[in-house]
Design an enzyme around this catalytic site. Structure first.
Site, short mmCIF file in Angstrom:
data_model
loop_
_atom_site.label_atom_id
_atom_site.label_comp_id
_atom_site.label_asym_id
_atom_site.label_seq_id
_atom_site.Cartn_x
_atom_site.Cartn_y
_atom_site.Cartn_z
N ARG A 102 0.87 -1.18 0.00
CA ARG A 102 0.00 0.00 0.00
C ARG A 102 0.90 1.22 0.00
NH1 ARG A 102 -5.27 1.34 3.62
NH2 ARG A 102 -6.06 -0.04 1.99
N HIS A 129 -7.48 1.06 -6.34
CA HIS A 129 -7.62 0.13 -5.20
C HIS A 129 -8.20 -1.18 -5.75
CE1 HIS A 129 -7.73 -1.32 -1.26
NE2 HIS A 129 -8.56 -0.47 -0.67
N GLN A 132 -9.77 -4.01 -3.51
CA GLN A 132 -11.10 -3.68 -3.00
C GLN A 132 -12.16 -4.04 -4.03
OE1 GLN A 132 -12.04 -2.22 0.14
NE2 GLN A 132 -13.99 -2.98 -0.64
N ASP A 225 -17.59 6.51 -1.39
CA ASP A 225 -16.33 6.40 -0.64
C ASP A 225 -16.18 7.71 0.13
OD1 ASP A 225 -13.82 5.56 0.26
OD2 ASP A 225 -12.78 6.29 -1.53
N CYS A 265 -16.41 0.93 0.71
CA CYS A 265 -15.20 0.16 1.01
C CYS A 265 -14.80 0.26 2.47
CB CYS A 265 -14.06 0.58 0.10
SG CYS A 265 -13.46 2.26 0.38
N ARG A 293 -12.98 -9.09 1.18
CA ARG A 293 -11.57 -8.76 0.95
C ARG A 293 -10.71 -10.02 1.20
NH1 ARG A 293 -9.71 -3.51 1.37
NH2 ARG A 293 -7.78 -4.46 0.60
N1 CP Z 1 -11.17 -0.47 2.40
C1 CP Z 1 -9.91 -0.43 2.88
O1 CP Z 1 -8.93 -0.51 2.14
O2 CP Z 1 -9.81 -0.36 4.23
P1 CP Z 1 -8.48 -0.08 5.05
O3 CP Z 1 -7.98 1.30 4.64
O4 CP Z 1 -8.86 -0.16 6.48
O5 CP Z 1 -7.46 -1.12 4.66
#
Ligand code: CP
Length: 324
Positions: A102, A129, A132, A225, A265, A293
């Site tokens: 990430r 992402h 997701q 989001d 998400c 996920r």
């Molecule tokens: N949806 C998501 O990626 O959550 P986090 O940022 O908690 O990993």
């Protein structure tokens, strides 16, 4: 055999996306049958930003695949400040079987993948992402039976990574994707062009609009989001004003299809981009979405290892059977 990476939503062909989602459903039904990381082999999971779902779903998923997750939090390694990304890749791929990251710039992920001889997975970047969206599409399949021809409206900050991924992954799965946000907060032309090109292959379609009603009309899936992504905290007041008409609330849901399902998400801000009534209401499937996920990423990791020629024969047999 080339090493397969997952850096953007379009790194899977439509047929490959179908395989991964089918495998995810197979593995959700029988969670510990496929062990491509038995040994245990180690998978590196780097975070340059905070996380709950991504961190836990990858850690739990790697363990369930027979492996050992090594989670590296911001500032805990030399990556990106004391050592180049390329040199990190050259060292890590001698020690780990997967690299999950990430980060901020998509270019960093591309560099990691260019120098890595094990699969690299984007666990969220400024642009996309994609993990997701695997979970979201699995959830849509569970709720609506298929993604093909189904309509999805995304409302809110349409210039962020989630909007890009809804657009690209949605059309890759054959969906009618409608994206609504303020004029200056819509997806970049390069993303829209890529989505239209992929939609031409899958039968999907693309609508980009600043009119939330146009996006919502009869939509079977409604998604949003946060309006304030990581690093945008200083813009909070301006963004609350700007995105107000794109809130997913009861009035918005009244314009969607009866029984439409709601995705987010998470983390969510009740009363900001989505009302508490909708998030906690009967049309919300966000907790299934969060759980997915885990299942979607397990399938992705197993599939990438098989397609990269890095899995044993029994894993390959089980994965190929599970994709059908
Ligand atoms: N949806 C998501 O990626 O959550 P986090 O940022 O908690 O990993």
């Amino acid at each position: 055999m080339r090493i397969r990476h997952f850096l953007t939503d379009l790194d899977l062909s439509p047929a490959e996306l179908d395989q991964v989602l089918t495998l995810a459903a197979t593995m959700k039904a029988d969670p510990y049958a496929i062990k491509p990381l038995a040994g245990p082999q180690t998978a590196a999971v780097f975070f340059d930003k905070t996380s709950t779902r991504t961190r836990f779903s990858f850690a739990a998923g790697i363990s369930a695949l027979g492996g050992s997750p090594l989670v590296v939090n911001p500032g805990e390694s030399q990556l990106g400040h004391k050592e180049t990304i390329a040199d990190t890749a050259r060292v890590l791929d001698r020690m780990v079987s997967l690299i999950i990251w990430r980060t901020y710039a998509q270019s960093g992920l591309k560099e990691m993948a260019a120098y890595s001889s094990v699969p690299v997975i984007n666990a969220l970047s400024d642009d996309y992402h994609p993990c997701q969206l695997l979970a979201d599409l699995l959830t849509v399949r569970e709720q609506l039976g298929t993604t093909q021809g189904r309509s999805l409206a995304y409302l809110g900050d349409a210039a962020n990574n989630m909007a890009n991924s809804y657009l690209l992954a949605g059309v890759n799965a054959g969906m009618d994707v409608r994206i609504a946000g303020p004029q200056d907060y819509l997806p970049e032309p390069r993303i829209v062009e890529a989505a239209r090109a992929r939609a031409a292959q899958t039968g999907g379609s693309v609508l980009i609009t600043s009119d939330p009603a146009e996006a919502l009309r009869g939509a079977e899936v409604v998604a949003t989001d946060t309006w304030i992504s990581m690093g945008q905290e200083q813009e909070k007041e301006a963004r609350l004003q700007l995105f107000g008409e794109y809130r997913v609330d009861a009035a918005a849901m009244a314009q969607a299809a009866p029984g439409a399902v709601v995705l987010h998400c998470l983390p969510a801000y009740r009363g900001v981009e989505i009302s508490a009534e909708v998030l906690d209401g009967p049309q919300s499937v966000v907790w299934d979405e969060a759980e997915n996920r885990l299942h979607a990423q397990k399938a992705l990791m197993a599939w990438l290892l098989v397609e990269s020629g890095l899995a044993d024969a029994e894993t390959e047999r089980l994965v190929r059977a599970g994709t059908r």
